[in-house]
Design an enzyme around this catalytic site. Structure first.
Site, PDB file in Angstrom:
ATOM      1  N   THR A  25     -17.640 -39.361  37.751  1.00 43.61           N
ATOM      2  CA  THR A  25     -16.197 -39.567  37.653  1.00 43.61           C
ATOM      3  C   THR A  25     -15.810 -40.821  38.426  1.00 43.61           C
ATOM      4  OG1 THR A  25     -14.091 -38.780  38.615  1.00 43.61           O
ATOM      5  CG2 THR A  25     -16.073 -37.658  39.351  1.00 43.61           C
ATOM      6  N   VAL A  26     -15.088 -41.715  37.793  1.00 39.98           N
ATOM      7  CA  VAL A  26     -14.734 -43.002  38.411  1.00 39.98           C
ATOM      8  C   VAL A  26     -13.798 -42.792  39.596  1.00 39.98           C
ATOM      9  CG1 VAL A  26     -13.560 -45.210  38.024  1.00 39.98           C
ATOM     10  CG2 VAL A  26     -15.116 -44.316  36.291  1.00 39.98           C
ATOM     11  N   THR A  27     -12.634 -42.194  39.378  1.00 35.72           N
ATOM     12  CA  THR A  27     -11.702 -42.051  40.504  1.00 35.72           C
ATOM     13  C   THR A  27     -12.179 -40.971  41.472  1.00 35.72           C
ATOM     14  OG1 THR A  27     -10.352 -40.670  39.071  1.00 35.72           O
ATOM     15  CG2 THR A  27      -9.588 -42.932  39.430  1.00 35.72           C
ATOM     16  N   ARG A  65      -8.356 -33.822  31.597  1.00 36.35           N
ATOM     17  CA  ARG A  65      -8.639 -34.680  32.766  1.00 36.35           C
ATOM     18  C   ARG A  65      -8.459 -33.927  34.080  1.00 36.35           C
ATOM     19  NH1 ARG A  65      -6.467 -40.602  31.559  1.00 36.35           N
ATOM     20  NH2 ARG A  65      -7.979 -41.123  33.152  1.00 36.35           N
ATOM     21  N   ARG A  81       1.138 -50.699  30.162  1.00 41.34           N
ATOM     22  CA  ARG A  81       0.539 -50.072  31.355  1.00 41.34           C
ATOM     23  C   ARG A  81      -0.722 -50.821  31.752  1.00 41.34           C
ATOM     24  NH1 ARG A  81      -0.281 -43.795  31.456  1.00 41.34           N
ATOM     25  NH2 ARG A  81      -1.136 -44.557  33.418  1.00 41.34           N
ATOM     26  N   CYS A  85      -3.253 -35.725  29.821  1.00 41.40           N
ATOM     27  CA  CYS A  85      -2.600 -36.851  29.131  1.00 41.40           C
ATOM     28  C   CYS A  85      -3.116 -36.855  27.693  1.00 41.40           C
ATOM     29  CB  CYS A  85      -2.914 -38.162  29.843  1.00 41.40           C
ATOM     30  SG  CYS A  85      -4.549 -38.749  29.507  1.00 41.40           S
ATOM     31  N   ASP A  91     -13.197 -47.113  27.275  1.00 38.75           N
ATOM     32  CA  ASP A  91     -11.942 -47.871  27.188  1.00 38.75           C
ATOM     33  C   ASP A  91     -12.005 -48.977  26.150  1.00 38.75           C
ATOM     34  OD1 ASP A  91     -11.162 -47.690  30.749  1.00 38.75           O
ATOM     35  OD2 ASP A  91     -11.023 -46.252  29.122  1.00 38.75           O
ATOM     36  N   ILE A 146      -9.383 -32.507  37.936  1.00 41.75           N
ATOM     37  CA  ILE A 146      -9.871 -33.231  39.119  1.00 41.75           C
ATOM     38  C   ILE A 146     -10.720 -32.300  39.992  1.00 41.75           C
ATOM     39  CG2 ILE A 146      -8.009 -34.944  39.180  1.00 41.75           C
ATOM     40  CD1 ILE A 146      -6.747 -33.227  41.430  1.00 41.75           C
ATOM     41  N   ASP A 147     -11.380 -31.362  39.315  1.00 40.88           N
ATOM     42  CA  ASP A 147     -12.192 -30.380  40.059  1.00 40.88           C
ATOM     43  C   ASP A 147     -13.261 -31.046  40.930  1.00 40.88           C
ATOM     44  OD1 ASP A 147     -13.113 -30.882  37.236  1.00 40.88           O
ATOM     45  OD2 ASP A 147     -14.927 -29.977  38.044  1.00 40.88           O
ATOM     46  N   GLN A 148     -13.830 -32.149  40.446  1.00 43.37           N
ATOM     47  CA  GLN A 148     -14.873 -32.817  41.246  1.00 43.37           C
ATOM     48  C   GLN A 148     -14.284 -33.463  42.495  1.00 43.37           C
ATOM     49  OE1 GLN A 148     -18.268 -32.673  40.512  1.00 43.37           O
ATOM     50  NE2 GLN A 148     -17.392 -31.089  39.203  1.00 43.37           N
ATOM     51  N   LYS A 168      -6.868 -53.884  36.173  1.00 43.11           N
ATOM     52  CA  LYS A 168      -5.886 -52.821  36.453  1.00 43.11           C
ATOM     53  C   LYS A 168      -6.522 -51.772  37.353  1.00 43.11           C
ATOM     54  CE  LYS A 168      -5.246 -49.342  33.320  1.00 43.11           C
ATOM     55  NZ  LYS A 168      -5.341 -47.978  33.845  1.00 43.11           N
ATOM     56  N   ASN A 169      -7.706 -51.274  36.982  1.00 46.23           N
ATOM     57  CA  ASN A 169      -8.270 -50.129  37.682  1.00 46.23           C
ATOM     58  C   ASN A 169      -8.787 -50.492  39.068  1.00 46.23           C
ATOM     59  OD1 ASN A 169      -7.492 -48.630  35.532  1.00 46.23           O
ATOM     60  ND2 ASN A 169      -9.508 -48.554  34.583  1.00 46.23           N
TER      61      ASN A 169
HETATM   62  C1  EPZ Z   1     -10.988 -43.857  35.066  1.00 51.69           C
HETATM   63  O1  EPZ Z   1     -10.286 -42.662  34.839  1.00 51.69           O
HETATM   64  C2  EPZ Z   1     -10.132 -44.966  34.481  1.00 51.69           C
HETATM   65  N1  EPZ Z   1      -8.826 -44.964  35.167  1.00 51.69           N
HETATM   66  C3  EPZ Z   1      -9.942 -44.720  32.988  1.00 51.69           C
HETATM   67  O2  EPZ Z   1      -9.225 -45.827  32.489  1.00 51.69           O
HETATM   68  C4  EPZ Z   1     -11.295 -44.681  32.300  1.00 51.69           C
HETATM   69  O3  EPZ Z   1     -11.121 -44.388  30.934  1.00 51.69           O
HETATM   70  C5  EPZ Z   1     -12.154 -43.592  32.959  1.00 51.69           C
HETATM   71  O4  EPZ Z   1     -12.253 -43.849  34.378  1.00 51.69           O
HETATM   72  C6  EPZ Z   1     -13.565 -43.526  32.387  1.00 51.69           C
HETATM   73  O5  EPZ Z   1     -14.178 -44.786  32.545  1.00 51.69           O
HETATM   74  C7  EPZ Z   1      -8.732 -45.537  36.387  1.00 51.69           C
HETATM   75  O6  EPZ Z   1      -9.692 -46.038  36.944  1.00 51.69           O
HETATM   76  C8  EPZ Z   1      -7.361 -45.524  37.005  1.00 51.69           C
HETATM   77  P1  EPZ Z   1     -13.213 -39.996  35.071  1.00 51.69           P
HETATM   78  P2  EPZ Z   1     -10.775 -41.309  35.575  1.00 51.69           P
HETATM   79  O7  EPZ Z   1     -12.859 -39.197  36.265  1.00 51.69           O
HETATM   80  O8  EPZ Z   1     -11.372 -41.635  36.903  1.00 51.69           O
HETATM   81  C9  EPZ Z   1     -13.983 -35.610  33.482  1.00 51.69           C
HETATM   82  C10 EPZ Z   1      -7.668 -46.894  31.210  1.00 51.69           C
HETATM   83  O9  EPZ Z   1      -7.592 -46.965  30.014  1.00 51.69           O
HETATM   84  N2  EPZ Z   1     -13.689 -35.188  34.867  1.00 51.69           N
HETATM   85  O10 EPZ Z   1     -14.348 -40.953  35.171  1.00 51.69           O
HETATM   86  O11 EPZ Z   1      -9.652 -40.343  35.531  1.00 51.69           O
HETATM   87  C11 EPZ Z   1     -12.762 -36.207  32.801  1.00 51.69           C
HETATM   88  O12 EPZ Z   1     -11.984 -35.190  32.225  1.00 51.69           O
HETATM   89  C12 EPZ Z   1      -7.976 -45.589  31.868  1.00 51.69           C
HETATM   90  O13 EPZ Z   1      -7.553 -47.855  32.010  1.00 51.69           O
HETATM   91  C13 EPZ Z   1     -13.852 -33.847  35.214  1.00 51.69           C
HETATM   92  O14 EPZ Z   1     -14.214 -33.002  34.384  1.00 51.69           O
HETATM   93  O15 EPZ Z   1     -11.923 -40.827  34.612  1.00 51.69           O
HETATM   94  C14 EPZ Z   1     -13.375 -37.110  31.764  1.00 51.69           C
HETATM   95  O16 EPZ Z   1     -13.713 -36.344  30.632  1.00 51.69           O
HETATM   96  C15 EPZ Z   1      -7.929 -44.481  30.862  1.00 51.69           C
HETATM   97  N3  EPZ Z   1     -13.583 -33.462  36.493  1.00 51.69           N
HETATM   98  C16 EPZ Z   1     -14.664 -37.608  32.445  1.00 51.69           C
HETATM   99  O17 EPZ Z   1     -14.925 -36.686  33.507  1.00 51.69           O
HETATM  100  C17 EPZ Z   1     -13.190 -34.367  37.445  1.00 51.69           C
HETATM  101  O18 EPZ Z   1     -12.972 -33.955  38.606  1.00 51.69           O
HETATM  102  C18 EPZ Z   1     -14.549 -39.001  33.052  1.00 51.69           C
HETATM  103  O19 EPZ Z   1     -13.385 -39.012  33.832  1.00 51.69           O
HETATM  104  C19 EPZ Z   1     -13.041 -35.717  37.081  1.00 51.69           C
HETATM  105  C20 EPZ Z   1     -13.312 -36.101  35.796  1.00 51.69           C
END
Ligand code: EPZ
Length: 418
Positions: free
Chosen positions: A163-165, A122, A396, A117, A304, A124-126, A24-25
């Protein structure tokens, strides 16, 4: 949003072989990455998921032509607009990955600020911190992000947290900039590396060293042909299904390197996992040994998979501990597991699970995608009938999970709530 639910009669040991669907991701990232080029891209092995359908709707709304043939997508984003549709973006946080292609193609992007959510705020400051460093002007108005990128530039940027995304966004935008971009403290999830492969196919030069990436982009990126990697989380979920039902399940199509921490945890829990001729075999054994787990960024134990393992550890022999270090509110499945007779105590980011002899079927509610999967797994083990409600969450991220489980011998039916 449909109101389907699952009816599960627990107690059946799963047996048989199952093919793992595409990730999915990875699919979501690559669908948005296809907008970086004007040419026609071909994406194969894309799973049938609500999130993927949403992403396709967004592309069509923007003006891209998308043709779906089975699990393949042909995407021709010749002409696209710059404003993502609020109703669709709000539904799916991954839409934040629209920003790099819109900036590249239109010089500007108007995207609704992704809300929080169930599993956390969550922010997106980074993402925004990198965009600004790369020369993007960012404003916020009425819940919308207004981004303008007339003069994008290479830069050196270190993520304050992995952060992944956020990493995916930085890789996509820097791949369009014909200067050097150094990114540090990047995420290394397999889905990120799959995106790197595609960006290189499109013409970007990307080299990775540890958690640093050097990207030399190109103004005109080429379209690509790519098969997405298998979904490691669906694979992990199916392995836990084999373990929790004391069954014998064979996974076809999964990549064992993507599941190292999950396989290691299953083996520590006294489950028999074998890797043979590209397949992963699991034989569920008793007793299930208790574990201490903490979720970490890849290659650590994946957040996950946390809910799925919590279901398994509810019937372990002894006390287990799970520390959720990635999201601040990802224990929503605990309340529902308690209704099934589990004994779990949560304090902050730590859950203490006292293994019980039995779980009992109950009506339980899904709160997020992976919590939903955890409840299905608990239902497969529980004595009696479990109703898992609100499984649009499940849809989803899982391609017809109940069909796969049924083929393995589970007594599980999908009902539509009228
Ligand atoms: C990705 O979400 C995945 N989604 C998530 O999968 C997965 O749980 C997550 O990575 C962690 O592995 C997709 O790839 C579409 P993060 P993402 O940015 O990128 C904090 C699923 O079940 N953060 O790595 O949104 C954030 O709040 C989904 O398939 C900041 O503080 O996750 C979190 O606590 C759920 N500032 C941590 O970092 C930022 O700018 C990791 O988030 C970005 C993130």
């Amino acid at each position: 949003m449909h109101r389907d639910y699952l009816i599960i009669e627990g107690g059946k040991s799963l047996k048989g072989e199952v093919l793992v669907s595409g990730s999915k991701n990875s699919s979501l990232a690559l669908i948005f990455a296809s907008l970086l080029s004007e040419g026609e891209s071909l994406l194969e092995g894309v799973p049938e998921l609500l999130d993927v359908r949403n992403a396709i709707e967004i592309l069509k709304f923007l003006g891209a032509k998308v043709k779906k043939v089975g699990n393949s997508l042909k995407i021709l984003p010749k002409e696209i607009g710059c404003m993502a549709p609020d109703c669709l973006v709000r539904k799916m946080r991954a839409s934040v990955m629209l920003i790099p292609p819109l900036l590249k193609r239109k010089g500007r992007a108007v995207v609704s600020m992704p809300g929080g959510c169930a599993i956390g705020v969550r922010p997106i400051d980074q993402h925004l911190k990198y965009f600004k460093r790369a020369g993007v002007e960012v404003e916020m108005e009425g819940g919308y992000l207004l981004l303008r990128g007339k003069k994008l530039r290479g830069c050196e940027f270190t993520f304050d947290r992995i952060t992944v995304t956020g990493t995916m966004n930085a890789l996509m935008l820097s791949s369009c900039i014909e200067e050097e971009t150094y990114l540090h403290n990047v995420a290394l999830e397999p889905e990120v590396l799959d995106l790197v492969e595609v960006l290189k196919k499109m013409g970007a030069r990307i080299s990775l060293k540890g958690r640093s990436a050097l990207v030399i982009g190109k103004r005109d990126l080429k379209p690509f042909k790519h098969r997405v990697i298998p979904d490691r989380i669906e694979a992990g979920t199916l392995l836990v299904a084999g373990a929790i039902t004391k069954g014998e399940v064979v996974l076809r199509g999964a990549i064992p390197e993507h599941l190292k921490s999950v396989i290691e945890a299953l083996r520590r829990a006294n489950q028999e996992v074998l890797l043979e001729d590209g397949k992963i075999y699991i034989r569920g054994k008793s007793p299930i040994k208790p574990l201490s787990l903490e979720t970490r960024e890849f290659p650590g134990f994946p957040t996950d998979m946390q809910a799925q393992f919590m279901a398994l550890l509810c019937v372990a022999e002894g006390r287990s501990l799970i520390r959720e270090r990635i999201f601040e509110n990802r224990f929503k499945h605990v309340g529902e597991l308690l209704r099934m007779g589990a004994r779990i105590y949560v304090k902050g980011d730590l859950a203490q699970i006292e293994g019980v002899k039995k779980l009992y079927g109950a009506e339980v509610f899904s709160t997020d995608l992976r919590a939903s999967a955890g409840l299905v797994l608990a239902g497969l083990r529980a004595e009696g009938i479990t109703l898992v409600k609100d499984i649009y969450h499940l849809d989803r991220g899982y391609e017809r999970l109940e069909e796969k489980l049924k083929k393995l011998g589970a007594k599980i039916e999908r009902e539509t709530q009228v």
